[in-house]
Design a protein around this motif. Structure first.
Motif, PDB file in Angstrom:
ATOM      1  N   SER A 143       0.828  -1.208   0.000  1.00  0.00           N
ATOM      2  CA  SER A 143       0.000   0.000   0.000  1.00  0.00           C
ATOM      3  C   SER A 143       0.860   1.254   0.000  1.00  0.00           C
ATOM      4  O   SER A 143       0.537   2.245  -0.689  1.00  0.00           O
ATOM      5  CB  SER A 143      -0.945  -0.008   1.208  1.00  0.00           C
ATOM      6  OG  SER A 143      -0.228  -0.077   2.426  1.00  0.00           O
ATOM      7  N   LEU A 144       1.968   1.245   0.745  1.00  0.00           N
ATOM      8  CA  LEU A 144       2.872   2.397   0.756  1.00  0.00           C
ATOM      9  C   LEU A 144       3.490   2.612  -0.624  1.00  0.00           C
ATOM     10  O   LEU A 144       3.535   3.744  -1.140  1.00  0.00           O
ATOM     11  CB  LEU A 144       3.968   2.191   1.796  1.00  0.00           C
ATOM     12  CG  LEU A 144       5.073   3.249   1.824  1.00  0.00           C
ATOM     13  CD1 LEU A 144       4.506   4.605   2.220  1.00  0.00           C
ATOM     14  CD2 LEU A 144       6.197   2.832   2.763  1.00  0.00           C
ATOM     15  N   ASN A 145       3.980   1.523  -1.220  1.00  0.00           N
ATOM     16  CA  ASN A 145       4.587   1.631  -2.551  1.00  0.00           C
ATOM     17  C   ASN A 145       3.580   2.156  -3.571  1.00  0.00           C
ATOM     18  O   ASN A 145       3.906   2.995  -4.412  1.00  0.00           O
ATOM     19  CB  ASN A 145       5.115   0.263  -3.002  1.00  0.00           C
ATOM     20  CG  ASN A 145       6.196  -0.283  -2.092  1.00  0.00           C
ATOM     21  OD1 ASN A 145       6.771   0.443  -1.287  1.00  0.00           O
ATOM     22  ND2 ASN A 145       6.467  -1.570  -2.213  1.00  0.00           N
ATOM     23  N   ALA A 146       2.354   1.652  -3.493  1.00  0.00           N
ATOM     24  CA  ALA A 146       1.320   2.091  -4.432  1.00  0.00           C
ATOM     25  C   ALA A 146       0.965   3.555  -4.205  1.00  0.00           C
ATOM     26  O   ALA A 146       0.734   4.302  -5.161  1.00  0.00           O
ATOM     27  CB  ALA A 146       0.082   1.216  -4.289  1.00  0.00           C
ATOM     28  N   ALA A 147       0.923   3.988  -2.942  1.00  0.00           N
ATOM     29  CA  ALA A 147       0.615   5.392  -2.649  1.00  0.00           C
ATOM     30  C   ALA A 147       1.645   6.310  -3.283  1.00  0.00           C
ATOM     31  O   ALA A 147       1.316   7.386  -3.795  1.00  0.00           O
ATOM     32  CB  ALA A 147       0.562   5.615  -1.142  1.00  0.00           C
ATOM     33  N   LEU A 179       0.889  11.749   5.325  1.00  0.00           N
ATOM     34  CA  LEU A 179      -0.330  10.965   5.519  1.00  0.00           C
ATOM     35  C   LEU A 179      -0.095   9.792   6.469  1.00  0.00           C
ATOM     36  O   LEU A 179      -0.879   9.556   7.392  1.00  0.00           O
ATOM     37  CB  LEU A 179      -0.829  10.443   4.169  1.00  0.00           C
ATOM     38  CG  LEU A 179      -1.561  11.438   3.279  1.00  0.00           C
ATOM     39  CD1 LEU A 179      -1.749  10.863   1.891  1.00  0.00           C
ATOM     40  CD2 LEU A 179      -2.910  11.803   3.887  1.00  0.00           C
ATOM     41  N   VAL A 180       0.972   9.053   6.237  1.00  0.00           N
ATOM     42  CA  VAL A 180       1.258   7.884   7.079  1.00  0.00           C
ATOM     43  C   VAL A 180       1.517   8.310   8.513  1.00  0.00           C
ATOM     44  O   VAL A 180       1.307   7.537   9.454  1.00  0.00           O
ATOM     45  CB  VAL A 180       2.444   7.091   6.497  1.00  0.00           C
ATOM     46  CG1 VAL A 180       2.850   5.938   7.413  1.00  0.00           C
ATOM     47  CG2 VAL A 180       2.099   6.543   5.112  1.00  0.00           C
ATOM     48  N   LEU A 183      -4.488   3.817   4.193  1.00  0.00           N
ATOM     49  CA  LEU A 183      -4.480   2.368   4.413  1.00  0.00           C
ATOM     50  C   LEU A 183      -3.145   1.933   5.001  1.00  0.00           C
ATOM     51  O   LEU A 183      -3.101   1.104   5.933  1.00  0.00           O
ATOM     52  CB  LEU A 183      -4.735   1.645   3.092  1.00  0.00           C
ATOM     53  CG  LEU A 183      -4.619   0.111   3.131  1.00  0.00           C
ATOM     54  CD1 LEU A 183      -5.624  -0.482   4.114  1.00  0.00           C
ATOM     55  CD2 LEU A 183      -4.818  -0.476   1.733  1.00  0.00           C
ATOM     56  N   ALA A 184      -2.056   2.496   4.494  1.00  0.00           N
ATOM     57  CA  ALA A 184      -0.739   2.184   5.054  1.00  0.00           C
ATOM     58  C   ALA A 184      -0.664   2.591   6.515  1.00  0.00           C
ATOM     59  O   ALA A 184      -0.103   1.869   7.354  1.00  0.00           O
ATOM     60  CB  ALA A 184       0.351   2.887   4.240  1.00  0.00           C
ATOM     61  N   LEU A 229      -0.985  20.241  10.215  1.00  0.00           N
ATOM     62  CA  LEU A 229      -2.179  19.938  11.018  1.00  0.00           C
ATOM     63  C   LEU A 229      -2.140  18.494  11.524  1.00  0.00           C
ATOM     64  O   LEU A 229      -2.504  18.218  12.671  1.00  0.00           O
ATOM     65  CB  LEU A 229      -3.444  20.169  10.184  1.00  0.00           C
ATOM     66  CG  LEU A 229      -3.944  21.605  10.064  1.00  0.00           C
ATOM     67  CD1 LEU A 229      -5.140  21.654   9.118  1.00  0.00           C
ATOM     68  CD2 LEU A 229      -4.326  22.166  11.430  1.00  0.00           C
ATOM     69  N   CYS A 230      -1.726  17.572  10.658  1.00  0.00           N
ATOM     70  CA  CYS A 230      -1.634  16.161  11.073  1.00  0.00           C
ATOM     71  C   CYS A 230      -0.669  15.998  12.241  1.00  0.00           C
ATOM     72  O   CYS A 230      -0.967  15.334  13.237  1.00  0.00           O
ATOM     73  CB  CYS A 230      -1.182  15.295   9.896  1.00  0.00           C
ATOM     74  SG  CYS A 230      -2.410  15.079   8.592  1.00  0.00           S
ATOM     75  N   VAL A 231       0.521  16.605  12.110  1.00  0.00           N
ATOM     76  CA  VAL A 231       1.522  16.504  13.167  1.00  0.00           C
ATOM     77  C   VAL A 231       0.998  17.139  14.458  1.00  0.00           C
ATOM     78  O   VAL A 231       1.185  16.600  15.557  1.00  0.00           O
ATOM     79  CB  VAL A 231       2.836  17.171  12.722  1.00  0.00           C
ATOM     80  CG1 VAL A 231       3.828  17.219  13.877  1.00  0.00           C
ATOM     81  CG2 VAL A 231       3.443  16.406  11.552  1.00  0.00           C
TER      82      VAL A 231
END
Length: 308
Positions: free
Chosen positions: A97-101, A113-114, A170-171, A288-290
């Motif tokens: 999933s990470l590679n695909a992202a 995001l992760v 997802l990752a 914002l995420c952090v």
């Protein structure tokens, strides 16, 4: 009189150093995946990475067994099933999933995001591991989700890419659930054995991409193949061993909080090595995420009572 056990400097320093090594190597992985992803698709890259890591870890386990004059202590029953499922999820599904992202998003945006994973780890640790569920966690989750919304409307190309965002989230979910599950399993399995077995399980889970891996190795430039080997040996084998060591000596929520630094390191490395920088709106969403993760997971400063 209150007596509080104080950990020794070595007991604190060891996990801290291990966590620092993990953060640096995992940050480099985002850049490596982005670079190698031009020549290896998501599943092929995951398999190549796991094969390299599995070989390295098998050698390490074999050397330890030779030195100790006994075979590795393989778990049985439910613990064995748990380790194999954990390995397939983190070393297999997470990497795919990470590679695909990163085929949709730049390395820095993907890392931002992760990075919501520590919030999810804190939630799962509070629910499943008894590490507490403070009210401010809800505030942190809300702030982090607001950041995700901002990132959703901005990628490195300035276009909304819902697929990349969903794959990145997802990752994050796979990372959070795997870290929480690993914490529980480490009470029954040592870090080296668990990492080794999990990596082998991840290799088995990605074996359907074996034919494309053979083709990619034959056709990809040597620099891309060396990057895959690097991803397997360092951000996988070395970093996960350090992570398992640190996780067995500290809480899942606290250790996950050390990954706050990953996005900043990724943005810097991707700028230096790939000439990629997330657009300002994505950086704002990442901030914002952090901030949400920090609100949710960082311990509050409390006034203590001096021991008498």
């Amino acid at each position: 009189m209150t007596i509080t056990a104080t950990p020794t400097a070595a007991a604190v320093r060891g996990p801290a150093i291990a966590a620092g090594v993990t953060v640096l190597l995992w940050a480099s992985a985002f850049v490596g995946v982005r670079a190698a992803g031009h020549f290896y698709d998501a599943g092929t890259l995951a398999l190549g990475r796991q094969v390299a890591a599995s070989v390295a870890l098998t050698i390490v386990v074999g050397l330890r067994a030779f030195r100790q004059r006994r075979a590795p202590s393989i778990p049985r029953g439910r613990v064995l099933v748990g380790v194999l499922v954990w390995g397939a999820a983190w070393f297999g599904a997470y990497n795919i999933s990470l590679n695909a992202a990163e085929t949709h998003l730049d390395a820095g945006t993907t890392a931002l995001l992760v990075n919501v994973a520590p919030v999810l780890v804190a939630v799962l640790a509070g629910l499943l591991l008894g590490e507490g569920f403070p009210r401010r966690l809800l505030i942190g989750v809300a702030v982090a989700l607001a950041g995700v919304v901002v990132i959703t409307v901005a990628t490195s190309t300035g276009r909304a890419d819902a697929t990349g965002v969903l794959l990145g989230l997802l990752a994050a979910v796979l990372y959070a659930s795997s870290a929480t599950g690993q914490k529980r399993l480490l009470s029954r399995v040592d870090a080296l054995t668990m990492t080794w077995m999990g990596c082998v399980a991840g290799t088995a889970a990605t074996l359907p991409w074996a034919p494309s891996l053979v083709t990619a190795v034959a056709t990809a430039p040597s620099s891309a193949t060396l990057t895959v080997l690097y991803l397997g040996l360092f951000p996988t084998a070395v970093a996960f061993l350090c992570w398992g060591y640190a996780l067995s000596r500290t809480s899942a929520g606290r250790l996950a909080a050390t990954t706050y630094a990953v996005p900043a390191i990724v943005v810097l490395l991707s700028w230096l090595l790939l000439a990629e920088v997330p657009v300002p709106l994505a950086l704002a969403g990442g901030a914002l995420c952090v901030a949400g993760v920090a609100v949710a997971t960082l311990p509050t400063r409390r006034r203590g009572v001096r021991p008498v």
